[in-house]
Structures are given as structure tokens and as C-alpha cells.
Scaffold this motif. Structure first.
Motif, PDB file in Angstrom:
ATOM      1  N   SER A 159     -11.295 -66.039 -45.367  1.00 19.14           N
ATOM      2  CA  SER A 159     -11.808 -65.830 -44.015  1.00 19.14           C
ATOM      3  C   SER A 159     -13.317 -65.932 -44.032  1.00 19.14           C
ATOM      4  O   SER A 159     -13.951 -65.793 -45.065  1.00 19.14           O
ATOM      5  CB  SER A 159     -11.363 -64.475 -43.486  1.00 19.14           C
ATOM      6  N   LYS A 193      -3.179 -57.194 -36.293  1.00 20.09           N
ATOM      7  CA  LYS A 193      -1.943 -57.762 -35.776  1.00 20.09           C
ATOM      8  C   LYS A 193      -1.850 -57.466 -34.282  1.00 20.09           C
ATOM      9  O   LYS A 193      -2.119 -56.357 -33.836  1.00 20.09           O
ATOM     10  CB  LYS A 193      -0.742 -57.168 -36.499  1.00 20.09           C
ATOM     11  N   LYS A 216      -8.195 -59.674 -38.342  1.00 18.88           N
ATOM     12  CA  LYS A 216      -7.768 -58.510 -39.122  1.00 18.88           C
ATOM     13  C   LYS A 216      -7.110 -57.446 -38.262  1.00 18.88           C
ATOM     14  O   LYS A 216      -7.276 -56.247 -38.497  1.00 18.88           O
ATOM     15  CB  LYS A 216      -8.962 -57.928 -39.897  1.00 18.88           C
ATOM     16  N   ASP A 275      -4.767 -63.721 -35.805  1.00 20.09           N
ATOM     17  CA  ASP A 275      -4.663 -62.315 -36.190  1.00 20.09           C
ATOM     18  C   ASP A 275      -5.156 -62.079 -37.608  1.00 20.09           C
ATOM     19  O   ASP A 275      -5.695 -61.018 -37.921  1.00 20.09           O
ATOM     20  CB  ASP A 275      -3.221 -61.831 -36.043  1.00 20.09           C
ATOM     21  N   GLU A 276      -4.983 -63.079 -38.474  1.00 21.83           N
ATOM     22  CA  GLU A 276      -5.517 -62.935 -39.829  1.00 21.83           C
ATOM     23  C   GLU A 276      -7.045 -62.942 -39.811  1.00 21.83           C
ATOM     24  O   GLU A 276      -7.691 -62.145 -40.488  1.00 21.83           O
ATOM     25  CB  GLU A 276      -5.001 -64.049 -40.736  1.00 21.83           C
ATOM     26  N   GLU A 330      -0.652 -66.342 -35.625  1.00 17.25           N
ATOM     27  CA  GLU A 330      -0.748 -65.912 -37.018  1.00 17.25           C
ATOM     28  C   GLU A 330      -2.148 -66.135 -37.580  1.00 17.25           C
ATOM     29  O   GLU A 330      -2.725 -65.260 -38.233  1.00 17.25           O
ATOM     30  CB  GLU A 330       0.283 -66.664 -37.867  1.00 17.25           C
ATOM     31  N   THR A 331      -2.699 -67.308 -37.308  1.00 12.20           N
ATOM     32  CA  THR A 331      -4.046 -67.619 -37.798  1.00 12.20           C
ATOM     33  C   THR A 331      -5.081 -66.704 -37.169  1.00 12.20           C
ATOM     34  O   THR A 331      -5.928 -66.123 -37.861  1.00 12.20           O
ATOM     35  CB  THR A 331      -4.391 -69.087 -37.483  1.00 12.20           C
TER      36      THR A 331
END
Length: 415
Positions: free
Chosen positions: A3, A176, A174, A170-171, A167-168
Motif C-alpha cells: 500500500s 472493511k 484499512k 478497503d485494503e 476489495e481493493t
């Protein structure tokens, strides 16, 4: 997946209008009609202003409800106390000065600006002083009630940052559920009648998701998107390796052009901009030379009006503690503090060597940046991003490593 990167903002002078230039939605005469004066120009034409009165980003808090690893402001948890944030009254004094100075737009940013309870009050005050007010946000805190309140105080625009599909995103953020909350915030703004747009910073891990962003815009009727090139600042300052290669950068700009035209041809004329790399303007011009020479000539005239990177000229930044920066990526350098001197005075007194150099950078580039010195595009690029040059070489006035033009493309034509 690693990240990285810096969270983007609404920074008009850094923008290259793909839809304006490539799809022909703006003509040179459009800007000339308003005599290219910042106060008179509609927001979508501000990048062509002649007086270059600065759009000012006020990072009004360092606190944020997300823990994004790509935040240029290096934000902190909401529970942490910041004792030196500008007060509401100090914010109003800043707004008074900006209005008198002729600033066309104030952008409330952070951290997360919605964590400041006085955001609606300050927005209303800015509007009362004749400023256009916009916010840059992660969108997760915009409830229906907040969206309604922001509409009532006259907010012009909300820019919401996404890093890709759920998904991308939220990663990167950091947390959900950050994607779903951001989309709820976006829809709440739409229902309240506030213009809303997306911000997407391109990097090695999400460049493949550019088509998804266009699909999302079409599906959700989102009228505007800014695609940001990576700037090596804040938490992204050590993430140079996460940037696209020069050839990848060029390829993704072509893809953005193609996807923009596809939507325009389908009757959905979205506003699409790229930000933080002024190579994109000449790249559009070179492509149009082959496809539509007449339009290419008009595009070059618009690029001359734009004048390239405007750090320290057409955009400035004030931090939560009152420090003044050439733009929001320059937190490592302050030209002064508005608690000691007005922003307008700091901006114009010529005492800070970096700020003064940025306002008249061409001689410094000719001496320190070999590629810039021999480049035919220098007058429509203005040396691109100095922060990237400094981050890689240590020389503020050196070549920007993100310039993707070849030696053949920068060669000046022989007389």
C-alpha cells in the motif's frame, strides 16, 4: 499487495481536462469570453485563468476516521487531540483574507474535514464572501442529514476518493466496509442535489481498475472523475517503486482518453481529468495531430493558457496549524504561518526562496534540469512536479522522474 500513495484533492491548476481537450468540450474562445479572470471563470475553466489567483486547499484537520496508508497528510486517529488546529474564528479570518485577495475557490480537506463540526458554518461563511466552496472527503461520514445540510449552506462540489473496487479500496483504506460507506455518502450527495465526483490515484496495483471506474460512473451517473498520477509525498514519499513505469503511465493515459470518448459517444458526456503530470497535455496534442489537426491546434492554444504546473502560483495550501505551503504535497516546507502574517502577504512578499522560485522557475530548471532545458514542451508543462524531483534526486529544480516523453518527442524543432 503493498500500500502506498497520497490521497488526492480538488486541485484545479494541476488538472489536464481529457474531456475538454480530447473530446472537444471546451474551445479557446470559452475562456477568452470571461477575459480569463479567475473570479469570472466558471469552475470548469479555472485552469485557463490568466491571473492565476490561487485555489487554496485548507487541510482544516489532521484527524481522520480511516487509517489509509496512502495519506499525504499523514492523518491521525480522531481520538487524538490536536491543540494547534485553527479555530473557527481563525478560519473565518483566513476566508476574509482569501476573499479580499481574489481566491476563486477554497477546498476544505483534511484528514477528514467532516470531523470538524464547524465545516457547515465555515462553508456558509465562505459562500457569503463570494468564494466557491468544495470539499475533499473519503465520503464515509456523509449521512442523508449531513448531505442535506451541506446543500443548504451552498456547497458547490464534493470529491470522494476511491481506490478501486470494494476489495481493493478497503485494503488501501484499512477498513472493511469503507467502499460501501463511501458509495452511500456519494448517493446521499446526489439525492441532496450536490454535484459529486470521484478521485482515483493510479499506481501499479490498481491501474487495471481504470475501466471499472468508468463502468461505475456510467452505472451510478457520476458526472466527474479525476485520475491522479502518484506524487511522492506524505506516506507516499518512500513509495517511488509503487509508481507506474513511464511506458505504463503513457498507456493508462491513452486508455483514459479512449474510455472517456466511449462514454461521450454513448451520450454520457462525463468530465474526466488527469492530475499531477503535465506530460498528459502534450500527449493529447500529439495524438490529435494524427487524428484531427485542426483540433490539435486548438488544444495547443488551451495548453498555453493552462501554463503547466502551477504549484506556488495557482494553488496553495494552509495546514491545520496555519502553516502555508506551495501546495498540499509540500508539508516539509512552510513559507510562513497565517497566525503571524496573512496568507496573501506570505504568498506575495517574495521572501521565501522556494515559493519565489516556484513563481519564476524556468531559469532554475534551465540550470538544474537537463531534460527540461532541452524540452520543446517547457512552456506548457512548466517543469511538472518539483516534489517528485526533490523526492528522487534531492534537487527541487531537477528533472521530474515521471516525465514519460522520449528524447525524440521533446526535441525542439529546427528553425
Amino acid at each position: 499487495m503493498k500500500s502506498f500513495i497520497n490521497s488526492p484533492c480538488f486541485n484545479i491548476p494541476f488538472m489536464i481536462g481529457i474531456s475538454k481537450l480530447y473530446c472537444g468540450t471546451v474551445e479557446p474562445s470559452d475562456a477568452l469570453r470571461y477575459k480569463r479572470k479567475s473570479k469570472k471563470l466558471p469552475s470548469h475553466l479555472l485552469q485557463f485563468s490568466e491571473d492565476k489567483k490561487p485555489v487554496v486547499v485548507w487541510n482544516m484537520t489532521r484527524r481522520c476516521n480511516l487509517k489509509c496508508v496512502h495519506c499525504y497528510a499523514q492523518s491521525i486517529d480522531p481520538s487524538e487531540e490536536i491543540k494547534n488546529e485553527l479555530t473557527t474564528d481563525e478560519g473565518k479570518a483566513l476566508i476574509d483574507d482569501l476573499a479580499e485577495f481574489g481566491t476563486p475557490v477554497i477546498l476544505f480537506s483534511g484528514g477528514e474535514p467532516l470531523l470538524r463540526k464547524d465545516l457547515p458554518e465555515l462553508t456558509r461563511y465562505a459562500k457569503s464572501k463570494g468564494l466557491r466552496a468544495v470539499i475533499s472527503t473519503n465520503g464515509t461520514l456523509i449521512t442523508k442529514e449531513i448531505a442535506k445540510e451541506l446543500k443548504e449552506v451552498g456547497l458547490s462540489y464534493v470529491g470522494i476518493s476511491l481506490d478501486g473496487p470494494e476489495e481493493t479500496n478497503d485494503e488501501f483504506r484499512k477498513q472493511k466496509g469503507a467502499f460501501k460507506k463511501a458509495m452511500e455518502g456519494l448517493k446521499n450527495c446526489q439525492e441532496a442535489g450536490i454535484k459529486v465526483g470521484l478521485r482515483f490515484t493510479i499506481n501499479k496495483h490498481n491501474a487495471k481498475d481504470v475501466p471499472y471506474i468508468f463502468e461505475l460512473m456510467e452505472k451510478e451517473k457520476i458526472p466527474r472523475v479525476c485520475f491522479y498520477h502518484l506524487v511522492y509525498a506524505g506516506r507516499g514519499s518512500k513509495m517511488v517503486e509503487e509508481d507506474l513505469s513511464l511506458e505504463e503511465s503513457r498507456k493508462v493515459v491513452y486508455e483514459i482518453m479512449d474510455k472517456t470518448k466511449e462514454l461521450h459517444d454513448k451520450g454520457f458526456p462525463v468530465e474526466v481529468l488527469t492530475v499531477d503530470n503535465h506530460c498528459d497535455g502534450p500527449l493529447i496534442y500529439l495524438r490529435l495531430l494524427k487524428e484531427d489537426p485542426k483540433r490539435a491546434a486548438e488544444v495547443y492554444e488551451l495548453l498555453e493558457m493552462n501554463q503547466g504546473n502551477s504549484t506556488g502560483i495557482g494553488i496553495g495550501c494552509v495546514s491545520w496549524n496555519g502553516n502555508v505551503h506551495p501546495d498540499q504535497f509540500w508539508r516539509h516546507h512552510s513559507a510562513g504561518n497565517i497566525r503571524d502574517k496573512k496568507f496573501s502577504e506570505i504568498w506575495t512578499d517574495g521572501k521565501d526562496p522556494i515559493l519565489a522560485g516556484l513563481k519564476n522557475r524556468k531559469p532554475l530548471l534551465m540550470e538544474n534540469a537537463p531534460k527540461c532545458a532541452r524540452c520543446r514542451w517547457i512552456d506548457v508543462c512548466n517543469g511538472n512536479f518539483r516534489v517528485r524531483a526533490e523526492a528522487v534526486s534531492g534537487n527541487v529544480w531537477g528533472d521530474d522522474p515521471a516525465c514519460y516523453f522520449t528524447e525524440e518527442e521533446i526535441r525542439k524543432p529546427e528553425n
